[in-house]
Design a protein around this motif. Structure first.
Motif, PDB file in Angstrom:
ATOM      1  N   ARG A  72       0.822  -1.207   0.000  1.00  0.00           N
ATOM      2  CA  ARG A  72       0.000   0.000   0.000  1.00  0.00           C
ATOM      3  C   ARG A  72       0.861   1.264   0.000  1.00  0.00           C
ATOM      4  O   ARG A  72       0.448   2.305  -0.494  1.00  0.00           O
ATOM      5  CB  ARG A  72      -0.904  -0.027   1.227  1.00  0.00           C
ATOM      6  N   SER A  73       2.072   1.172   0.518  1.00  0.00           N
ATOM      7  CA  SER A  73       2.962   2.337   0.570  1.00  0.00           C
ATOM      8  C   SER A  73       3.519   2.715  -0.801  1.00  0.00           C
ATOM      9  O   SER A  73       4.068   3.799  -0.971  1.00  0.00           O
ATOM     10  CB  SER A  73       4.115   2.081   1.549  1.00  0.00           C
ATOM     11  N   ARG A  74       3.393   1.814  -1.778  1.00  0.00           N
ATOM     12  CA  ARG A  74       3.834   2.088  -3.155  1.00  0.00           C
ATOM     13  C   ARG A  74       2.705   1.728  -4.121  1.00  0.00           C
ATOM     14  O   ARG A  74       2.785   0.726  -4.835  1.00  0.00           O
ATOM     15  CB  ARG A  74       5.084   1.295  -3.496  1.00  0.00           C
ATOM     16  N   PRO A  75       1.675   2.568  -4.209  1.00  0.00           N
ATOM     17  CA  PRO A  75       0.495   2.221  -4.998  1.00  0.00           C
ATOM     18  C   PRO A  75       0.613   2.475  -6.506  1.00  0.00           C
ATOM     19  O   PRO A  75      -0.232   2.021  -7.266  1.00  0.00           O
ATOM     20  CB  PRO A  75      -0.583   3.120  -4.396  1.00  0.00           C
ATOM     21  N   LYS A  76       1.649   3.173  -6.950  1.00  0.00           N
ATOM     22  CA  LYS A  76       1.723   3.590  -8.363  1.00  0.00           C
ATOM     23  C   LYS A  76       1.635   2.421  -9.355  1.00  0.00           C
ATOM     24  O   LYS A  76       0.858   2.501 -10.310  1.00  0.00           O
ATOM     25  CB  LYS A  76       2.984   4.405  -8.604  1.00  0.00           C
ATOM     26  N   PRO A  77       2.381   1.332  -9.195  1.00  0.00           N
ATOM     27  CA  PRO A  77       2.239   0.231 -10.158  1.00  0.00           C
ATOM     28  C   PRO A  77       0.817  -0.338 -10.200  1.00  0.00           C
ATOM     29  O   PRO A  77       0.304  -0.666 -11.270  1.00  0.00           O
ATOM     30  CB  PRO A  77       3.247  -0.812  -9.673  1.00  0.00           C
ATOM     31  N   CYS A  78       0.187  -0.427  -9.046  1.00  0.00           N
ATOM     32  CA  CYS A  78      -1.184  -0.927  -8.989  1.00  0.00           C
ATOM     33  C   CYS A  78      -2.127   0.053  -9.682  1.00  0.00           C
ATOM     34  O   CYS A  78      -3.003  -0.351 -10.452  1.00  0.00           O
ATOM     35  CB  CYS A  78      -1.590  -1.119  -7.529  1.00  0.00           C
ATOM     36  N   ARG A  79      -1.938   1.332  -9.422  1.00  0.00           N
ATOM     37  CA  ARG A  79      -2.773   2.361 -10.045  1.00  0.00           C
ATOM     38  C   ARG A  79      -2.621   2.338 -11.564  1.00  0.00           C
ATOM     39  O   ARG A  79      -3.586   2.442 -12.310  1.00  0.00           O
ATOM     40  CB  ARG A  79      -2.410   3.733  -9.485  1.00  0.00           C
ATOM     41  N   ASP A  80      -1.394   2.173 -12.032  1.00  0.00           N
ATOM     42  CA  ASP A  80      -1.147   2.146 -13.478  1.00  0.00           C
ATOM     43  C   ASP A  80      -1.811   0.935 -14.130  1.00  0.00           C
ATOM     44  O   ASP A  80      -2.387   1.044 -15.218  1.00  0.00           O
ATOM     45  CB  ASP A  80       0.355   2.154 -13.773  1.00  0.00           C
ATOM     46  N   LEU A  81      -1.741  -0.211 -13.470  1.00  0.00           N
ATOM     47  CA  LEU A  81      -2.401  -1.407 -14.012  1.00  0.00           C
ATOM     48  C   LEU A  81      -3.914  -1.218 -14.000  1.00  0.00           C
ATOM     49  O   LEU A  81      -4.595  -1.564 -14.966  1.00  0.00           O
ATOM     50  CB  LEU A  81      -2.001  -2.653 -13.224  1.00  0.00           C
ATOM     51  N   ALA A  82      -4.448  -0.645 -12.936  1.00  0.00           N
ATOM     52  CA  ALA A  82      -5.893  -0.399 -12.856  1.00  0.00           C
ATOM     53  C   ALA A  82      -6.344   0.554 -13.962  1.00  0.00           C
ATOM     54  O   ALA A  82      -7.402   0.342 -14.570  1.00  0.00           O
ATOM     55  CB  ALA A  82      -6.257   0.155 -11.481  1.00  0.00           C
ATOM     56  N   ALA A  83      -5.558   1.579 -14.243  1.00  0.00           N
ATOM     57  CA  ALA A  83      -5.901   2.513 -15.318  1.00  0.00           C
ATOM     58  C   ALA A  83      -5.898   1.797 -16.669  1.00  0.00           C
ATOM     59  O   ALA A  83      -6.766   2.035 -17.514  1.00  0.00           O
ATOM     60  CB  ALA A  83      -4.930   3.687 -15.328  1.00  0.00           C
ATOM     61  N   ARG A  84      -4.948   0.902 -16.854  1.00  0.00           N
ATOM     62  CA  ARG A  84      -4.897   0.131 -18.104  1.00  0.00           C
ATOM     63  C   ARG A  84      -6.109  -0.795 -18.220  1.00  0.00           C
ATOM     64  O   ARG A  84      -6.718  -0.900 -19.298  1.00  0.00           O
ATOM     65  CB  ARG A  84      -3.602  -0.667 -18.156  1.00  0.00           C
ATOM     66  N   VAL A  85      -6.471  -1.454 -17.139  1.00  0.00           N
ATOM     67  CA  VAL A  85      -7.647  -2.318 -17.142  1.00  0.00           C
ATOM     68  C   VAL A  85      -8.895  -1.501 -17.470  1.00  0.00           C
ATOM     69  O   VAL A  85      -9.726  -1.906 -18.291  1.00  0.00           O
ATOM     70  CB  VAL A  85      -7.796  -3.058 -15.789  1.00  0.00           C
ATOM     71  N   TYR A  86      -9.019  -0.332 -16.857  1.00  0.00           N
ATOM     72  CA  TYR A  86     -10.160   0.542 -17.143  1.00  0.00           C
ATOM     73  C   TYR A  86     -10.191   0.901 -18.631  1.00  0.00           C
ATOM     74  O   TYR A  86     -11.244   0.834 -19.279  1.00  0.00           O
ATOM     75  CB  TYR A  86     -10.093   1.810 -16.298  1.00  0.00           C
ATOM     76  N   GLY A  87      -9.040   1.268 -19.174  1.00  0.00           N
ATOM     77  CA  GLY A  87      -8.963   1.607 -20.594  1.00  0.00           C
ATOM     78  C   GLY A  87      -9.370   0.449 -21.492  1.00  0.00           C
ATOM     79  O   GLY A  87     -10.075   0.643 -22.486  1.00  0.00           O
ATOM     80  N   LEU A  88      -8.947  -0.756 -21.139  1.00  0.00           N
ATOM     81  CA  LEU A  88      -9.313  -1.929 -21.930  1.00  0.00           C
ATOM     82  C   LEU A  88     -10.811  -2.207 -21.869  1.00  0.00           C
ATOM     83  O   LEU A  88     -11.437  -2.518 -22.884  1.00  0.00           O
ATOM     84  CB  LEU A  88      -8.543  -3.162 -21.438  1.00  0.00           C
ATOM     85  N   LEU A  89     -11.391  -2.097 -20.674  1.00  0.00           N
ATOM     86  CA  LEU A  89     -12.813  -2.408 -20.518  1.00  0.00           C
ATOM     87  C   LEU A  89     -13.729  -1.317 -21.055  1.00  0.00           C
ATOM     88  O   LEU A  89     -14.926  -1.555 -21.238  1.00  0.00           O
ATOM     89  CB  LEU A  89     -13.132  -2.693 -19.046  1.00  0.00           C
ATOM     90  N   THR A  90     -13.183  -0.142 -21.316  1.00  0.00           N
ATOM     91  CA  THR A  90     -13.993   0.948 -21.871  1.00  0.00           C
ATOM     92  C   THR A  90     -13.564   1.327 -23.281  1.00  0.00           C
ATOM     93  O   THR A  90     -13.963   2.361 -23.798  1.00  0.00           O
ATOM     94  CB  THR A  90     -13.952   2.192 -20.956  1.00  0.00           C
ATOM     95  N   ASP A  91     -12.780   0.475 -23.907  1.00  0.00           N
ATOM     96  CA  ASP A  91     -12.379   0.700 -25.300  1.00  0.00           C
ATOM     97  C   ASP A  91     -13.564   0.364 -26.208  1.00  0.00           C
ATOM     98  O   ASP A  91     -14.038  -0.779 -26.201  1.00  0.00           O
ATOM     99  CB  ASP A  91     -11.190  -0.193 -25.635  1.00  0.00           C
TER     100      ASP A  91
END
Length: 139
Positions: A72-91
């Motif tokens: 939880r102290s380093r959320p950036k990689p998780c956030r980046d993957l979540a943004a990519r997943v969002y982009g894929l599911l809303t393409d």
């Protein structure tokens, strides 16, 4: 009698995301979190939250998606993957995918990704994708 049943959106989304995210090392995509998950590998879990049937063949479906990985102290990689997943599911191009039950994206029902606070020390982001889908004819 001809039955029309809602599509299996969890199966479709898991299969689709696995195919699109092959480059993410160690990624697991499922409809549930494995027992004892410790955040040591990226995990995407998909849940069909259901919805209404707006026509004989059309089902409105809302998908809840959790992305978890790392501390939880380093959320950036998780956030980046979540943004990519969002982009894929809303393409918008997903409607052209083979075996895709999505007829249209319901834009005002899409939301996130946003961080989720919890007791565990694993970074987690949540997002929602909403669709109009085509039912499955079951004879």
């Amino acid at each position: 009698m001809t039955l029309v049943i809602p599509p299996d959106m969890e199966l479709w989304a898991c299969t689709y995301l696995r195919g699109q995210l092959k480059d993410v090392a160690g990624l697991k995509v499922s409809n549930r979190e494995p027992d004892g998950y410790d955040g040591s590998y990226p995990l995407v879990t998909v849940r069909d939250d259901g919805g209404s049937q707006s026509d004989r063949l059309v089902f409105d479906r809302q998908m809840g998606v959790n992305v978890r990985m790392g501390p939880r102290s380093r959320p950036k990689p998780c956030r980046d993957l979540a943004a990519r997943v969002y982009g894929l599911l809303t393409d918008p191009a997903i409607v052209l995918q083979s075996d895709c039950p999505v007829a249209a994206i319901t834009w005002d029902g899409c939301n996130g990704p946003y961080p989720v606070s919890e007791d565990s020390d694993i970074a987690r982001y949540y997002l929602i994708a909403e669709y109009s889908t085509i039912g499955v004819i079951n004879q």
